[in-house]
Motif scaffolding. Structure first.
Motif, PDB file in Angstrom:
ATOM      1  N   ALA A 107       3.883   0.661 -10.451  1.00 42.03           N
ATOM      2  CA  ALA A 107       4.528   1.347  -9.392  1.00 42.03           C
ATOM      3  C   ALA A 107       3.540   1.828  -8.396  1.00 42.03           C
ATOM      4  N   TYR A 108       2.677   2.815  -8.788  1.00 43.66           N
ATOM      5  CA  TYR A 108       1.797   3.465  -7.968  1.00 43.66           C
ATOM      6  C   TYR A 108       0.820   2.173  -7.535  1.00 43.66           C
ATOM      7  N   LYS A 109       0.349   1.239  -8.146  1.00 41.54           N
ATOM      8  CA  LYS A 109      -0.586   0.158  -7.872  1.00 41.54           C
ATOM      9  C   LYS A 109       0.131  -0.640  -6.752  1.00 41.54           C
ATOM     10  N   THR A 124      -1.391  -0.972  -2.871  1.00 39.45           N
ATOM     11  CA  THR A 124      -2.267  -2.280  -2.510  1.00 39.45           C
ATOM     12  C   THR A 124      -1.014  -3.046  -1.791  1.00 39.45           C
ATOM     13  N   ARG A 125       0.257  -2.692  -1.722  1.00 37.66           N
ATOM     14  CA  ARG A 125       1.153  -3.373  -1.206  1.00 37.66           C
ATOM     15  C   ARG A 125       1.282  -5.035  -1.581  1.00 37.66           C
ATOM     16  N   LYS A 166      11.766   4.711  -4.805  1.00 40.61           N
ATOM     17  CA  LYS A 166      11.948   4.525  -3.386  1.00 40.61           C
ATOM     18  C   LYS A 166      11.017   3.409  -2.870  1.00 40.61           C
ATOM     19  N   TYR A 167       9.931   3.128  -3.373  1.00 39.88           N
ATOM     20  CA  TYR A 167       9.065   2.204  -2.830  1.00 39.88           C
ATOM     21  C   TYR A 167       8.903   0.852  -3.416  1.00 39.88           C
ATOM     22  N   LEU A 227       7.098  -4.594  -3.760  1.00 36.83           N
ATOM     23  CA  LEU A 227       7.314  -3.706  -2.634  1.00 36.83           C
ATOM     24  C   LEU A 227       8.872  -3.682  -2.137  1.00 36.83           C
ATOM     25  N   LYS A 228       9.511  -2.835  -1.818  1.00 37.30           N
ATOM     26  CA  LYS A 228      10.870  -2.848  -1.201  1.00 37.30           C
ATOM     27  C   LYS A 228      10.773  -3.290   0.174  1.00 37.30           C
TER      28      LYS A 228
END
Length: 326
Positions: free
Chosen positions: A273-275, A279-280, A304-305, A323-324
């Motif tokens: 999730a952080y990656k 990087t989107r 959230k993301y 990504l959301k």
């Protein structure tokens, strides 16, 4: 004329080379007859050598060559030359004078007047007036409205799943535990695992039969990423639920593998999730079984993301973290 000398070698080219060395000449000065081409056989078995017959070509002396050149020159000199065309003699002056007088006498005579031919009357062709054919005007037809064909939608038959009900009868619970224990003992005996301690407990809170076993070299039962353990769990579930109206969930575990695997997947989900946030770009995880996919989904459910979706077909179904969309 020299006789042919026979040479043999593995290949035809090697045999020719051998003949050139022994005879002390080049291949263009040799007459070569191939007796056998030779073959390598199959992995050297049944191989046959190449055999050739060779002799030197006759040497032509310089005197013979000179004689041939002289003969060719003589033949060219004997060939008849083309006759030259002799120019015609000019006419004598007396003959020319007579021809001139005859020409002048012909010119004195009055030339005949050519008869004038009356011109032929030119017929004027009048264009025939053809009545123009009137094309019948076709009445524009109104396009027929075709009702779109409705393709029948095939309804997929819904999978009939047995309802999960919590069993409270002690005798039935004991019978379920014995089924699982007997089946697993037979499997371990056929695998020659030695002594394996099996403990089973029916959880009345969620209606799940939890089976745990201990012994030496339990890594064999876990397998790569728990695949062997999952397969064994599926087979045990079939045995336990055979002939039952209600569905009983079965969970197998050894050496606390399920808890450790859950923690590993949750940490993996947070790192992915952080990656994705940084990087989107979406990240596709490796194929997982439904139980492990649920762990990934639940671990990132409140993020959230990013969001998670499952894609593909079994056994290659996997989780995609992306990504959301805002």
């Amino acid at each position: 004329m020299e006789d042919y000398i026979q040479f043999s070698a593995k290949t035809k080219s090697e045999a020719i080379t051998k003949a050139c060395i022994e005879l002390g000449t080049s291949s263009d000065q040799l007459e070569i007859q191939v007796v056998t081409e030779g073959s390598s056989g199959f992995f050297g078995i049944g191989s046959k050598p190449a055999v050739i017959k060779v002799r030197k070509k006759e040497e032509v002396s310089e005197e013979v060559e000179i004689e041939k050149m002289v003969e060719s020159v003589k033949m060219d000199s004997i060939k008849p030359e083309k006759k030259k065309e002799t120019p015609k003699p000019a006419p004598k002056p007396e003959r020319a004078k007579e021809q001139k007088e005859i020409k002048e006498a012909r010119e004195v005579k009055e030339p005949r007047e050519p008869k004038e031919k009356a011109p032929k009357p030119v017929k004027e062709k009048q264009p025939k007036e053809r009545p123009a054919k009137e094309k019948p005007v076709k009445e524009a037809r109104e396009p027929k409205e075709r009702a779109p064909k409705e393709k029948p939608v095939k309804e997929k038959p819904a999978k009939v799943t047995k309802p999960v009900e919590i069993i409270t009868d002690p005798a039935e619970i004991k019978e379920i535990e014995e089924r699982a224990t007997v089946f697993l003992r037979d499997v371990f005996a056929s695998m020659e695992l030695g002594e394996v301690e099996i403990t089973s407990k029916y959880n009345t809170a969620d209606g799940c039969l939890e089976v745990d076993f201990e012994g030496e070299d339990m890594g064999i039962l876990i397998g790569k990423r728990g695949q062997t353990l999952d397969s064994l769990q599926y087979l045990t579930s079939l045995v336990v639920n055979k002939g039952k109206n209600n569905y009983i969930r079965v969970k197998l575990d050894t050496e606390d593998y399920r808890r450790r695997r859950k923690e590993t997947l949750e940490n993996l989900a947070r790192g992915i999730a952080y990656k994705v946030k940084k990087t989107r770009k979406p990240v596709v995880l490796e194929p997982m079984n439904p139980y492990e996919r649920r762990i990934i989904h639940s671990a990132l459910q409140g993020n959230k993301y990013v969001e998670t979706v499952s894609e593909g077909e079994e056994p290659y179904r996997h989780v995609v973290v992306k990504l959301k969309r805002w």
